[in-house]
Design a protein around this motif. Structure first.
Motif, PDB file in Angstrom:
ATOM      1  N   ALA A 115      -6.749   5.908 -21.059  1.00 21.66           N
ATOM      2  CA  ALA A 115      -5.513   6.695 -20.994  1.00 21.66           C
ATOM      3  C   ALA A 115      -4.300   5.801 -20.757  1.00 21.66           C
ATOM      4  O   ALA A 115      -3.218   6.028 -21.325  1.00 21.66           O
ATOM      5  N   ALA A 116      -4.459   4.759 -19.928  1.00 29.61           N
ATOM      6  CA  ALA A 116      -3.359   3.823 -19.663  1.00 29.61           C
ATOM      7  C   ALA A 116      -2.989   3.054 -20.922  1.00 29.61           C
ATOM      8  O   ALA A 116      -1.799   2.841 -21.217  1.00 29.61           O
ATOM      9  N   GLN A 117      -3.979   2.634 -21.689  1.00 31.47           N
ATOM     10  CA  GLN A 117      -3.705   1.927 -22.943  1.00 31.47           C
ATOM     11  C   GLN A 117      -2.979   2.832 -23.931  1.00 31.47           C
ATOM     12  O   GLN A 117      -2.075   2.392 -24.657  1.00 31.47           O
ATOM     13  N   LYS A 118      -3.357   4.108 -23.961  1.00 30.15           N
ATOM     14  CA  LYS A 118      -2.666   5.060 -24.835  1.00 30.15           C
ATOM     15  C   LYS A 118      -1.200   5.207 -24.439  1.00 30.15           C
ATOM     16  O   LYS A 118      -0.312   5.286 -25.292  1.00 30.15           O
ATOM     17  N   ILE A 144      -5.137  -1.868   0.779  1.00 33.24           N
ATOM     18  CA  ILE A 144      -5.051  -1.937  -0.688  1.00 33.24           C
ATOM     19  C   ILE A 144      -4.684  -3.340  -1.150  1.00 33.24           C
ATOM     20  O   ILE A 144      -5.365  -3.940  -1.998  1.00 33.24           O
ATOM     21  N   PHE A 145      -3.585  -3.888  -0.625  1.00 36.31           N
ATOM     22  CA  PHE A 145      -3.142  -5.206  -1.069  1.00 36.31           C
ATOM     23  C   PHE A 145      -4.122  -6.290  -0.630  1.00 36.31           C
ATOM     24  O   PHE A 145      -4.398  -7.234  -1.386  1.00 36.31           O
ATOM     25  N   LEU A 146      -4.674  -6.157   0.573  1.00 34.66           N
ATOM     26  CA  LEU A 146      -5.655  -7.127   1.064  1.00 34.66           C
ATOM     27  C   LEU A 146      -6.889  -7.157   0.159  1.00 34.66           C
ATOM     28  O   LEU A 146      -7.412  -8.226  -0.174  1.00 34.66           O
ATOM     29  N   ASN A 147      -7.359  -5.988  -0.257  1.00 29.81           N
ATOM     30  CA  ASN A 147      -8.519  -5.907  -1.142  1.00 29.81           C
ATOM     31  C   ASN A 147      -8.228  -6.573  -2.475  1.00 29.81           C
ATOM     32  O   ASN A 147      -9.051  -7.320  -3.012  1.00 29.81           O
ATOM     33  N   PHE A 148      -7.029  -6.340  -2.996  1.00 36.85           N
ATOM     34  CA  PHE A 148      -6.639  -6.961  -4.267  1.00 36.85           C
ATOM     35  C   PHE A 148      -6.584  -8.479  -4.139  1.00 36.85           C
ATOM     36  O   PHE A 148      -7.088  -9.213  -5.001  1.00 36.85           O
ATOM     37  N   VAL A 149      -5.955  -8.946  -3.068  1.00 40.55           N
ATOM     38  CA  VAL A 149      -5.808 -10.392  -2.857  1.00 40.55           C
ATOM     39  C   VAL A 149      -7.164 -11.087  -2.801  1.00 40.55           C
ATOM     40  O   VAL A 149      -7.397 -12.108  -3.457  1.00 40.55           O
ATOM     41  N   THR A 150      -8.086 -10.527  -2.018  1.00 45.92           N
ATOM     42  CA  THR A 150      -9.375 -11.195  -1.801  1.00 45.92           C
ATOM     43  C   THR A 150     -10.300 -11.116  -3.012  1.00 45.92           C
ATOM     44  O   THR A 150     -11.238 -11.907  -3.120  1.00 45.92           O
ATOM     45  N   HIS A 151     -10.043 -10.199  -3.941  1.00 48.93           N
ATOM     46  CA  HIS A 151     -10.941 -10.038  -5.088  1.00 48.93           C
ATOM     47  C   HIS A 151     -10.396 -10.630  -6.390  1.00 48.93           C
ATOM     48  O   HIS A 151     -11.175 -10.967  -7.282  1.00 48.93           O
ATOM     49  N   TYR A 152      -9.070 -10.777  -6.514  1.00 49.14           N
ATOM     50  CA  TYR A 152      -8.530 -11.122  -7.828  1.00 49.14           C
ATOM     51  C   TYR A 152      -7.649 -12.368  -7.864  1.00 49.14           C
ATOM     52  O   TYR A 152      -7.464 -12.944  -8.937  1.00 49.14           O
ATOM     53  N   GLY A 211       0.815  -1.210   0.000  1.00 47.11           N
ATOM     54  CA  GLY A 211       0.000   0.000   0.000  1.00 47.11           C
ATOM     55  C   GLY A 211       0.848   1.259   0.000  1.00 47.11           C
ATOM     56  O   GLY A 211       0.497   2.262  -0.633  1.00 47.11           O
ATOM     57  N   GLN A 212       1.996   1.209   0.714  1.00 47.57           N
ATOM     58  CA  GLN A 212       2.926   2.334   0.724  1.00 47.57           C
ATOM     59  C   GLN A 212       3.465   2.587  -0.674  1.00 47.57           C
ATOM     60  O   GLN A 212       3.526   3.735  -1.132  1.00 47.57           O
ATOM     61  N   ALA A 213       3.864   1.520  -1.384  1.00 50.28           N
ATOM     62  CA  ALA A 213       4.371   1.665  -2.751  1.00 50.28           C
ATOM     63  C   ALA A 213       3.265   2.129  -3.694  1.00 50.28           C
ATOM     64  O   ALA A 213       3.499   2.933  -4.594  1.00 50.28           O
ATOM     65  N   PHE A 214       2.053   1.609  -3.511  1.00 52.63           N
ATOM     66  CA  PHE A 214       0.905   1.986  -4.331  1.00 52.63           C
ATOM     67  C   PHE A 214       0.674   3.496  -4.279  1.00 52.63           C
ATOM     68  O   PHE A 214       0.431   4.138  -5.306  1.00 52.63           O
ATOM     69  N   SER A 215       0.769   4.076  -3.091  1.00 50.38           N
ATOM     70  CA  SER A 215       0.432   5.487  -2.924  1.00 50.38           C
ATOM     71  C   SER A 215       1.640   6.421  -3.012  1.00 50.38           C
ATOM     72  O   SER A 215       1.492   7.585  -3.389  1.00 50.38           O
ATOM     73  N   ASP A 216       2.846   5.911  -2.694  1.00 48.36           N
ATOM     74  CA  ASP A 216       4.005   6.797  -2.587  1.00 48.36           C
ATOM     75  C   ASP A 216       5.205   6.329  -3.397  1.00 48.36           C
ATOM     76  O   ASP A 216       6.243   6.993  -3.420  1.00 48.36           O
ATOM     77  N   GLY A 217       5.105   5.189  -4.061  1.00 48.88           N
ATOM     78  CA  GLY A 217       6.207   4.707  -4.878  1.00 48.88           C
ATOM     79  C   GLY A 217       7.210   3.865  -4.113  1.00 48.88           C
ATOM     80  O   GLY A 217       7.001   3.483  -2.968  1.00 48.88           O
ATOM     81  N   MET A 218       8.345   3.597  -4.744  1.00 56.41           N
ATOM     82  CA  MET A 218       9.343   2.650  -4.241  1.00 56.41           C
ATOM     83  C   MET A 218      10.347   3.284  -3.276  1.00 56.41           C
ATOM     84  O   MET A 218      11.229   2.594  -2.784  1.00 56.41           O
ATOM     85  N   ARG A 219      10.250   4.577  -3.013  1.00 54.64           N
ATOM     86  CA  ARG A 219      11.311   5.250  -2.273  1.00 54.64           C
ATOM     87  C   ARG A 219      11.489   4.736  -0.853  1.00 54.64           C
ATOM     88  O   ARG A 219      12.545   4.926  -0.244  1.00 54.64           O
ATOM     89  N   PHE A 220      10.490   4.049  -0.308  1.00 57.77           N
ATOM     90  CA  PHE A 220      10.622   3.530   1.056  1.00 57.77           C
ATOM     91  C   PHE A 220      11.752   2.513   1.172  1.00 57.77           C
ATOM     92  O   PHE A 220      12.302   2.313   2.270  1.00 57.77           O
ATOM     93  N   VAL A 221      12.157   1.862   0.061  1.00 58.95           N
ATOM     94  CA  VAL A 221      13.215   0.854   0.130  1.00 58.95           C
ATOM     95  C   VAL A 221      14.528   1.470   0.619  1.00 58.95           C
ATOM     96  O   VAL A 221      15.374   0.775   1.198  1.00 58.95           O
ATOM     97  N   THR A 251      -0.319  -0.536 -11.145  1.00 63.18           N
ATOM     98  CA  THR A 251      -0.480  -0.625 -12.604  1.00 63.18           C
ATOM     99  C   THR A 251      -1.745  -1.397 -12.959  1.00 63.18           C
ATOM    100  O   THR A 251      -2.480  -1.021 -13.880  1.00 63.18           O
ATOM    101  N   PHE A 252      -2.003  -2.476 -12.229  1.00 60.35           N
ATOM    102  CA  PHE A 252      -3.210  -3.275 -12.467  1.00 60.35           C
ATOM    103  C   PHE A 252      -4.470  -2.404 -12.379  1.00 60.35           C
ATOM    104  O   PHE A 252      -5.373  -2.503 -13.212  1.00 60.35           O
ATOM    105  N   TYR A 253      -4.507  -1.518 -11.386  1.00 60.10           N
ATOM    106  CA  TYR A 253      -5.692  -0.682 -11.194  1.00 60.10           C
ATOM    107  C   TYR A 253      -5.761   0.500 -12.167  1.00 60.10           C
ATOM    108  O   TYR A 253      -6.745   1.234 -12.167  1.00 60.10           O
ATOM    109  N   GLN A 254      -4.737   0.665 -12.999  1.00 59.51           N
ATOM    110  CA  GLN A 254      -4.864   1.623 -14.098  1.00 59.51           C
ATOM    111  C   GLN A 254      -5.722   1.039 -15.227  1.00 59.51           C
ATOM    112  O   GLN A 254      -6.312   1.778 -16.013  1.00 59.51           O
ATOM    113  N   PHE A 255      -5.797  -0.288 -15.255  1.00 53.88           N
ATOM    114  CA  PHE A 255      -6.561  -0.970 -16.298  1.00 53.88           C
ATOM    115  C   PHE A 255      -7.849  -1.601 -15.768  1.00 53.88           C
ATOM    116  O   PHE A 255      -8.644  -2.134 -16.545  1.00 53.88           O
ATOM    117  N   ASN A 256      -8.025  -1.569 -14.454  1.00 53.67           N
ATOM    118  CA  ASN A 256      -9.201  -2.177 -13.838  1.00 53.67           C
ATOM    119  C   ASN A 256      -9.775  -1.218 -12.795  1.00 53.67           C
ATOM    120  O   ASN A 256      -9.048  -0.418 -12.203  1.00 53.67           O
TER     121      ASN A 256
END
Length: 566
Positions: A339-342, A395-403, A64-74, A294-299
Motif C-alpha cells: 500500500a505504501a508503494q502504491k 521506538i527510536f531505540l529499537n530502530f537504532v539498535t536494529h538498523y 516516538g512522540q512524532a512517530f505516534s502523534d506527528g510533528m505537532r509537539f514542536v 515512513t521507514f516502517y511503512q516499507f519494513n
C-alpha cells in the motif's frame, strides 16, 4: 550491540566525562561546587542551558512522540524565543546584581521567609520528581541492550550520576555539557542522513515527508484555538511562553546554569543562543521520528517495541497467543508495504484521485496493524502486573539498535547517555543548592564554615539522588516521558512564576497577600488537572495569572496600608 559499538560507547563516555572533570578540578568551596565560580563564557552557558533541557528523554521520546502523534509537539516551543527576551531584560540582571545562589533567595528580600520556603519547596517537589524520569530514560536503554530488569539498570545509572555530580559539582557539569552538545549535534545530523538512506531507492527524503503528511504526521501548525488540545499555535505561544519563562526564570536547574556566566552580558548571550537554536533542533529530532515512521511503512516493525517486555510475554503462559498475534501482524506488514508503494507511485503521478485511494488503503492497513498492537499490549498487561504498556519511548531505540551501522549505534547511545547525565547532574546540583542555601543555611545553621556547607552540599546531592532513583523506578508507568516531565512542570511552574512577577512588578503587594495567592492558585491548578478542564500547557498561564490577580485583589481589599503608602 557489536564490539565496535561497545568500544565507541565506552570511549565517548570516558572522554567526555574525563574532560569535564579535568577542566573543572575537584570543587574546593561552595561557590565553585554550586556556581562554578561564575566564570563561564556565553557559549558554555548557552550549551549548558540547552543540555540541561535536552535530556535523554528528548532523544528517546521525541522521535516516538512524532512517530505516534506527528510533528505537532514542536508548537510546544513556540513561546521560547519571547521568553528568552523577557528573561534577558528582567530576571538575569536582577539575579546577577544580587549575586544570589538560588532564585528563591531574592523572594525573602522582597517578601519574607515563608514565601521563599514555599517556592523552594514547590521547586524541590517538581524537580525531584522530574529528575527521576530523566534517570529512567537511559536505564531503559541499558535494559534493552543487556536484557536486564530495568530496576537493576536504574540503580546503576542513578548511582553513577550521583557520584559524578558529588565529585565535580556544577563546573564539571557545564564543561561536560559543552563537549556533549557538540557531539549531540553531530550525532543527530548523521542519524538523520542514515534514516533517509535506509528508505527504499524510489523514496527520497521529500517523498518520505509527503507520505508521512498523507498519514497525518506532518501536522506542524494548528491554528485552531482549542483549550482542550494539547498542542496548537496558541497553547505553544501562550501556555508555552509561561512555561518556558517559569522554567528558565525560576527553576534552579536552569537559573544555576546561566548564573555561572562571567557577566550579565555573557548570561544574556547564552540564553539568546538557546532561544535561536532550540526550536530548529527539536524540529529535526521530531523529523527523525517522522522518517522512522515512513521507514516502517516499507519494513516490518515489531508488534511491541520494548524488547524486554516482549521477551517476558513470549516465555509466559500467554506466549503462544502473542506469537499468533505476531504472525498476523507480520502478514499485515507485507500489505502495508504494498500500500505504501502504491501511495508513492500515486504521488509521483500527481493524480489526486489515485493519491486519495492509495492513502485510504494505507490508512486502513495501519488501522488493522494498530488493532493487533492493542491486543498485544493487552496480553502484556495481563501477563505482567504494572507492566509499561506504552512503548513510544522504545521506538527510536529499537530502530537504532536494529538498523543503523556499527559504530553509529554506539555513538547515538552514548549521546543519549550523555544527555541524561548532563541534565540529571544539573538537576541534582540545583536540588542540592536549593536545599543548602534556602533550607540548611537559612534555617538550620547560619554560621557554618564554607567547608561545612560544601560537605552538606555533597550530602544533599546524595539524598536527592536517592529520592530521584526511587521516582525513576515508577517512571515507566507514566507513558511518554517527554509529555510526563512537561506535565509535572506545568502543575507548579505557573504558580512560582506568578510569585516572581508580583515581586518584580507589583511593588506594593506584601508577603501575606502573595503567599495566600500562591496557595489558592496552586489549588486551582491541581483541580484543573484533576478534572481535565484544559490541556496541561494552559496550567502555566492559569497559575501565573491567578497568583497576580488574587494577590492584587487581596491588596485592594486590605485595610492595612503597605509600607510604601505609610
Amino acid at each position: 550491540m557489536s564490539l565496535t559499538d561497545w568500544i565507541v560507547l565506552a570511549a565517548t563516555l570516558i572522554a567526555v566525562i574525563g574532560y569535564g572533570l579535568w577542566k573543572s578540578g575537584r570543587s574546593q568551596n561552595t561557590d565553585q561546587f554550586l556556581m562554578g565560580n561564575r566564570s563561564m563564557p556565553w557559549y558554555a552557558v548557552g550549551l549548558s542551558v540547552m543540555a540541561t533541557q535536552a535530556s535523554a528523554i528528548t532523544f528517546l521520546s521525541a522521535p516516538g512522540q512524532a512517530f505516534s502523534d506527528g510533528m505537532r509537539f514542536v508548537q510546544f516551543y513556540f513561546g521560547l524565543p519571547l521568553a528568552m527576551i523577557v528573561l534577558c531584560i528582567t530576571f538575569v540582571p536582577i539575579f546577577h546584581r544580587l549575586k544570589v545562589y538560588t532564585a528563591y533567595e531574592y523572594l525573602e528580600q522582597r517578601f519574607d521567609l515563608k514565601t521563599r520556603v514555599l517556592t523552594a519547596f514547590l521547586f524541590l517537589l517538581q524537580r525531584g520528581l522530574s529528575t527521576g524520569i530523566t534517570i529512567y530514560a537511559p536505564s531503559a536503554i541499558l535494559s534493552v541492550i543487556l536484557n536486564l530488569n530495568i530496576t537493576v539498570t536504574t540503580l546503576f545509572i542513578g548511582t553513577l550520576v550521583v557520584l559524578y555530580t558529588v565529585y565535580g559539582g556544577t563546573k564539571a557539569v557545564s564543561y561536560t555539557q559543552l563537549l556533549q552538545m557538540s557531539i549531540i549535534f553531530g550525532g543527530i545530523f548523521m542519524a538523520g542522513i542514515m534514516v533517509a538512506h535506509l528508505l527504499p531507492a524510489n523514496v527520497g527524503f521529500v517523498k518520505a515527508v509527503q507520505l508521512a503528511g498523507k498519514m497525518g504526521r506532518m501536522n506542524v501548525i494548528d491554528w485552531h484555538f482549542d483549550p482542550s488540545s494539547r498542542y496548537n499555535v496558541w497553547s505553544g505561544l501562550i501556555g508555552g511562553f509561561f512555561l518556558q519563562l517559569s522554567y528558565f526564570g525560576t527553576d534552579q536547574s536552569q537559573v544555576g546554569r546561566y548564573l555561572t556566566g562571567s557577566s550579565v552580558g555573557q548570561s544574556r548571550m547564552g540564553l539568546i543562543m538557546n532561544g535561536l537554536i532550540k526550536i530548529p533542533m527539536q524540529f529535526l529530532i521530531l523529523l527523525m521520528g517522522i522518517l522512522v515512521f515512513t521507514f516502517y511503512q516499507f519494513n516490518r516493525s515489531p508488534l511491541f517495541f520494548n524488547s524486554y517486555a516482549v521477551n517476558e510475554v513470549q516465555h509466559s503462559k500467554v506466549g503462544e497467543q502473542y506469537r499468533q498475534l505476531e504472525s498476523h501482524y507480520n502478514a499485515i506488514a507485507a500489505q502495508k508495504q504494498q500500500a505504501a508503494q502504491k501511495l508513492v507511485s500515486a504521488l509521483n503521478q500527481n493524480n489526486e484521485a489515485t493519491v486519495r485511494q492509495a492513502q485510504q488503503q494505507l490508512k486502513a492497513v495501519n488501522i488493522q496493524a494498530d488493532t493487533l498492537r492493542k491486543q498485544g499490549v493487552a496480553l502484556i498487561k495481563a501477563n505482567t502486573k504494572g507492566a509499561d504498556a506504552d512503548d513510544t519511548n522504545y521506538i527510536f531505540l529499537n530502530f537504532v539498535t536494529h538498523y543503523l551501522p556499527r559504530g553509529l549505534i554506539g555513538l547515538l547511545i552514548a549521546i543519549i547517555f550523555l544527555a541524561s547525565m548532563g541534565s540529571t547532574a544539573s538537576a541534582l546540583n540545583s536540588l542540592a543548592s536549593t536545599t543548602v542555601i534556602d533550607v540548611y543555611k537559612r534555617m538550620v545553621n547560619k554560621e557554618a564554615s564554607d567547608r561545612q556547607y560544601l560537605t552538606v552540599s555533597r550530602l544533599a546531592t546524595v539524598f536527592w539522588g536517592v529520592v530521584c532513583i526511587i521516582m525513576a523506578l515508577y517512571a515507566g508507568r507514566l507513558g511518554n516521558l517527554l509529555e510526563a516531565v512537561n506535565q509535572l512542570g506545568s502543575y507548579i511552574y505557573g504558580v512560582i512564576l506568578g510569585v516572581f512577577v508580583v515581586a518584580f512588578y507589583l511593588k506594593r503587594i506584601r508577603a501575606g497577600e502573595v503567599f495566600i495567592a500562591a496557595l489558592l492558585a496552586q489549588l486551582v491548578v491541581v483541580l484543573c488537572g484533576w478534572f481535565n478542564v484544559v490541556a496541561y500547557l494552559w496550567f502555566n498561564a492559569i497559575g501565573c495569572l491567578l497568583v497576580v490577580g488574587i494577590a492584587w485583589l487581596l491588596h485592594q481589599i486590605s485595610f492595612t496600608p503597605s509600607p510604601a503608602e505609610e
